[in-house]
Every structure is written in C-alpha cells, then in structure tokens.
Design a protein around this motif. Structure first.
Motif, short mmCIF file in Angstrom:
data_model
loop_
_atom_site.label_atom_id
_atom_site.label_comp_id
_atom_site.label_asym_id
_atom_site.label_seq_id
_atom_site.Cartn_x
_atom_site.Cartn_y
_atom_site.Cartn_z
N LYS A 210 -6.32 -11.84 10.00
CA LYS A 210 -6.99 -10.72 9.35
C LYS A 210 -6.01 -9.99 8.43
N ARG B 299 -10.65 -6.05 7.58
CA ARG B 299 -11.17 -6.72 8.79
C ARG B 299 -11.46 -8.19 8.56
N MET B 300 -11.31 -8.64 7.34
CA MET B 300 -11.61 -10.05 7.03
C MET B 300 -10.32 -10.86 6.96
N ASP C 34 -11.07 -15.44 3.82
CA ASP C 34 -12.34 -14.80 3.43
C ASP C 34 -12.15 -13.79 2.31
N LEU D 34 -7.88 -4.70 -0.38
CA LEU D 34 -8.16 -5.84 0.50
C LEU D 34 -9.24 -5.46 1.51
N TYR D 35 -9.95 -6.47 1.98
CA TYR D 35 -10.91 -6.25 3.06
C TYR D 35 -10.16 -6.44 4.38
#
Lengths: 231, 281
Positions: free
Chosen positions: B127, B90-91, B95, B87-88
C-alpha cells in the motif's frame, strides 16, 4: 464515460480498505435489520425501524461520504493529478456520485427487501430514496468542493447531516420541530416513505422535494464552476 | 523547437509580487534547472506553466499553447512531479498506477516496465501509505512517466530523499534526457543541477538574476587569478597569481607545492555573491 467508469472502479477498490466509508454504507441497513428482527412490540408497524433508519441513511451517508472523498482527494492532490490526466471535473463528480448513490441504493434495496414491500411500495420507497440520495450527494459534494481540508469538510458535514437526518425522527416527538422540519427535504422524504402510497402524497411534499433538488443542483453547479473547474 | 516559452511574465498574490518580468525558454530534449531558495517563486512558476495559476502580465506558452488554456493534447505530453504527491494511500503501488494507465489507455505491461525502472516492482502490492519517503517519490515519478511524456515538470523531486533514492532518480532522469525528453526542474541543490541540467536559471525574489549554461555562468564569475595551493607541509594557501607571483615561484623552486588548483566558484558562491544569501535555504 470511460473516465467516469475508471473513477467508479477506483472508488469500489478503495472502499475495501476504507473502513470509514464502508461503515457509512452498512451502518443503517445493519441497524435496521437488528432492530427490526429483535424488537417487535404490539401495535408497532413491522417496518417502523426500516422507515426511520432509511430516512437517516438518506440524509446522512451520502453527505458524509461525498464530502469525505472529495475533500480527501483535494487535500492530497490526487484530484489535481486526475485533472492533469485529462479527467474532466464533471467525469470525476459523476463517478463519485454514481458510486455513492449506487452503494446507498443497494442499502435501500436491502431495507426494502427486509420490509417485504409489495412491488408498488418498493418502487415508491426506492424512487423517493433515490431523489433524497441525489440531493444529499449534491450537498456533500458542495461541502467537499468548498472545504480546503478533510478536517474542515468533516466539521461542516457533521452538523449538516445531523440536522437533516435527525429532524424527521425528532419531529415525530415534537410538534414545533415538525413544523420547522417541514422545510427540510428529509422531512418530506420521511412523510412520503411513511405512507408509501403515491395517492396519499401531498403536492406540497413533491413541490418541496423539487425545489430542494433544483436549488441544490443550482448551488452545486455554481460551486463546481467557481471552485472545482479550476481545481 | 521551443517546448516552453516565457516572456515578461509577472505574477502577484494580492500586492505581493512573486514573479517579475521573467523570461525563459526550454528547447526540446533540454533540461532546464530553476535554482533558488525556498520562497523564490519556483513552485509558483511551475504552477503557472501547468495551467494551475493565471498570470498577471506577459505570456507563457507550453508546446505553443497559452498556459491558461492548455488543451488535453498538452497534458497528454506532460508528466508532473509536484510537491503534492496525490497518491491513493490505501491502494497498492500497482493500483495507484493502474488508475492512470486506464485513464491514458495504456497497456498493463507498461506499469510493470515503469515499476522496474523506478525499482519498485517488488513493492507492487504494498500500500502507498506503507512506502518510505524515497519509495513514494519514485512512485510519483513512475506515475509521471507512465504515459511516455515528452515534457517533465519536476518540482524539487529529490528534496529530503535518501542518497539511494536520489541516485536512482538522477540516473533515471539522465536516461530520459538521452531519450530527448524535455525536463523543467526546480531545485535548491546545486550538485543536482550541475549533474542534470543543460542550462540553469538562478531565481531570487521572483527575478531571474542569472541564466545560461552552467559552465558559462561559472566562467563568467571565475577569477582566474585566484589559486589554491597545498604545500608539502599540508598548509593550504589562497594566493593571487599576479600579486603573489614571487611567493608562488619561490614555493615552486623549493619544490614545496603538493597541489595547485584554480579557484572556480560554485553555483552557491555565485548565488551568494549576487544576492548575499545562501541557495540551500
């Protein structure tokens, strides 16, 4: 191309929340602005700090950012998920490189504007900076691809970027280091930026930059094929 | 049509053999559960099937293609929930899905639809790093479902999750099964396997020691003579229908039997019987 744009957009979005990367992009342009506008002594060229920090910027920021992003995505498994979603390794690298070079290029444009260069000087300044950034991005990518974790990437990239970015600055104080620094691409960039006159460029400067560019590209392709292509 | 076909597969890391002469297949719309304790080779098997690892011997076909050279067409039909979540952090949740929606050229409405399915719509702006473990796993599942895959690889999808998240994921997987999505699931949770899987395989030290429909496997190891009896005085007895027939008749005549059950073995019992080890390690 579409996937490269998606990676680029993703990185731009991520930068807003990623202070570590944001600082890398902004630090040297801000530092050069502060130093240029606050310290002006007689006999010192107006763009002294701009040229000095530009060299450090080129040799430091792309290496740290590229190695940081790639190793982070590798470690978290995000890169693997992109690959399984049919994003090709070359599209991913292109997106990351475009983002880093674009960001640093903007920083260099700000520095050039700050220095009030003529059009020719600006083109030379940005052109030389661009070549340096591309070499640095490739070095950073090699580190990011080879390192198994973000921590390892940081421990590799810090000494590399310190050597490349500080050598040109230290070389101006020490003759021996200047001789050693001759073999570093950042030293060549520093010398070319110092004059900003294409007529004054020595062929050896250009030759060394080309050699650096080709060898880092060759090494990058080799690392890319052996490490990243099989994610 | 066979979605996955594995024949005589062997995989070793250096001299350590991880998978030995493995054979299995997955039909369209079927859910296959690969059960085994940690280190049995489940994750290695998944990594081979998704083309991340080479095989040393045998063959592994996914949608008819060799797993070592899977085309974009296969990945377009495949959804993955792996141990690495990817997973990203900080997004936002939205997103995280938007990136993959753009890659798969999927309309934004589908993101909302999938978020609703995994009950994360209210967390869309949160987030990823702020999500609980269960929510993170649901987000990973949402990402895997985004492009409407025909085959799902789930590597221990509910491992160490809270009961609410586990129930939600189970419910979602049952719905997908109804939609004829093929599922390859690895787990060491036998209840999960019993709930979701049409067929299972018991993996032990790289070998498939038993494979088939759960009922058939249980039936194979079921001793019909073993009975469990609860008496009116709440004593519990394990008796043999033949040897202890007189005692059982006596209890029946006296009206002392409260409950009587046949002693069906669980998958855990069968695994222990075959390997001497517990499944849930």
């Amino acid at each position: 191309m579409k996937n490269t744009t998606i990676i680029l957009k993703k990185q731009i979005k991520d930068t807003i929340n990623n202070k570590a990367i944001l600082i890398q992009f902004l630090l040297f342009p801000i530092m050069s602005a502060i130093m240029t506008f606050s310290i002006q002594t007689e006999g010192m060229p107006y763009d002294y700090f701009i040229k000095m920090f530009a060299c450090m910027y080129i040799g430091m920021a792309p290496i740290v950012i590229a190695s940081g992003i790639i190793s982070e995505e590798k470690e978290s498994g995000a890169l693997r998920m992109l690959m399984y979603s049919n994003v090709k390794a070359k599209e991913y690298i292109a997106g990351i490189a475009l983002y880093i070079v674009g960001g640093c290029f903007l920083g260099c444009v700000c520095m050039a504007v700050m220095a009030s260069y003529s059009m020719t000087q600006m083109i030379v300044f940005l052109g030389v900076s661009l070549i340096g950034m591309l070499i640095s991005v490739m070095i950073g990518s090699i580190i990011g691809i080879c390192a198994s974790s973000q921590m390892k990437a940081a421990s590799w990239s810090i000494p590399v970027m310190i050597i490349f970015s500080f050598i040109p600055m230290i070389a101006s104080f020490n003759e021996t280091i200047r001789h050693i620094g001759f073999f570093f691409y950042t030293q060549q960039i520093s010398e070319m930026i110092a004059s900003l006159e294409p007529a004054s460029f020595q062929s050896v400067n250009m030759l060394l930059l080309i050699v650096y560019f080709i060898s880092s590209l060759a090494l990058f392709i080799r690392v890319y094929k052996t490490h990243l292509i099989r994610f | 049509m066979k979605v996955i076909q594995i024949e005589h597969l062997q995989k070793a890391f250096q001299n350590n053999i991880i998978l030995k002469d493995l054979r299995l297949s997955l039909e369209e719309g079927e859910c296959f559960g690969c059960l085994g304790p940690s280190g049995a080779g489940k994750t290695t098997l998944v990594r081979i099937m998704i083309g991340q690892l080479d095989i040393d011997q045998g063959r592994c076909l996914v949608f008819g293609e060799d797993s070592r050279h899977l085309s974009a067409r296969v990945y377009e039909k495949t959804g993955l929930v792996l141990d690495e979540q990817g997973l990203y952090e900080r997004m936002s949740v939205y997103d995280n899905l938007k990136i993959f929606a753009d890659i798969h050229r999927i309309e934004d409405e589908r993101i909302t639809e999938v978020l609703k399915k995994v009950d994360l719509l209210d967390e869309a702006d949160k987030k990823a790093c702020r999500l609980s473990k269960g929510m993170r796993q649901r987000l990973v599942l949402a990402r895997a479902l985004l492009h409407r895959p025909r085959l799902l690889f789930l590597d221990e999808p509910t491992s160490a999750l809270d009961p609410v998240s586990r129930h939600l994921i189970h419910h979602l997987l049952l719905t997908l099964k109804q939609q004829q999505v093929s599922i390859f699931l690895t787990t060491h949770n036998m209840q999960e396997a019993a709930l979701l899987c049409d067929r299972i395989g018991l993996l032990h030290e790289g070998s498939m020691i038993e494979e088939g429909r759960i009922d058939d496997i249980i039936e194979k190891y079921h001793n019909h003579l073993a009975l469990h009896i609860e008496l009116t005085d709440h004593r519990h007895l394990n008796l043999d229908a033949q040897k202890d027939a007189d005692d059982i008749c006596h209890y029946l005549k006296e009206g002392k039997i409260l409950k009587i059950h046949s002693n069906e073995p669980t998958l855990e019992d069968i695994f222990k019987k075959l390997t001497g080890k517990r499944l849930n390690l």
